[in-house]
Write a protein that holds these residues in place. Structure first.
Motif, short mmCIF file in Angstrom:
data_model
loop_
_atom_site.label_atom_id
_atom_site.label_comp_id
_atom_site.label_asym_id
_atom_site.label_seq_id
_atom_site.Cartn_x
_atom_site.Cartn_y
_atom_site.Cartn_z
N GLU A 167 -0.08 6.58 -3.44
CA GLU A 167 0.94 6.12 -4.16
C GLU A 167 1.78 5.22 -3.19
O GLU A 167 1.96 5.50 -2.01
N HIS A 168 2.58 4.25 -3.70
CA HIS A 168 3.32 3.41 -3.04
C HIS A 168 4.52 4.19 -2.23
O HIS A 168 5.10 4.00 -1.29
N THR A 169 5.01 5.48 -3.08
CA THR A 169 6.06 6.29 -2.54
C THR A 169 5.51 7.04 -1.34
O THR A 169 6.52 7.33 -0.35
N GLU A 170 4.38 7.41 -1.26
CA GLU A 170 3.57 8.11 -0.42
C GLU A 170 3.79 7.24 1.05
O GLU A 170 4.21 7.86 2.23
N ARG A 171 3.52 6.02 0.88
CA ARG A 171 3.69 5.27 2.12
C ARG A 171 4.69 5.02 2.55
O ARG A 171 5.22 4.89 3.51
N ILE A 172 5.73 4.73 1.62
CA ILE A 172 7.22 4.67 2.15
C ILE A 172 7.75 5.77 2.69
O ILE A 172 8.24 5.84 4.00
N LEU A 173 7.44 7.09 2.10
CA LEU A 173 7.76 8.24 2.77
C LEU A 173 7.23 8.47 4.16
O LEU A 173 7.75 9.05 5.11
N ALA A 174 6.00 8.11 4.32
CA ALA A 174 5.24 8.48 5.46
C ALA A 174 5.73 7.50 6.46
O ALA A 174 6.27 7.77 7.67
N ILE A 175 6.30 6.04 6.43
CA ILE A 175 6.91 5.30 7.23
C ILE A 175 8.32 5.84 7.71
O ILE A 175 8.52 5.91 8.72
#
Length: 78
Positions: free
Chosen positions: A2-10
């Motif tokens: 999910e987009h949010t997972e990528r944001i949180l990973a960064i």
């Protein structure tokens, strides 16, 4: 992913807290907490752009359309 997972990973990789990004972007800190509990693809375009600018990466990267975080970097490699 999910987009949010990528944001949180960064954010995690760069040790950026929800408080810090919230303070700097004006996006609600509680929104990041909600994403941690339940990742979602529902991110407003305005917030997506603010986050991309803050994290110095492309919106396409956050959307998962490319694995190259920075548009300028990919252009230099061409």
């Amino acid at each position: 992913m999910e987009h949010t997972e990528r944001i949180l990973a960064i954010m995690d990789a760069r040790n950026i807290t929800a408080y810090k990004i919230s303070k700097d972007t004006g996006i609600s800190e509680s929104l990041f907490s909600k994403w941690r509990e339940k990742p979602s693809s529902r991110v407003s375009s305005a917030n997506l752009v603010r986050i991309a600018v803050y994290l110095d990466c492309s919106v396409d990267y956050l959307l998962g359309r490319t694995d190259t975080p920075n548009v300028n970097k990919s252009l230099k490699e061409s």
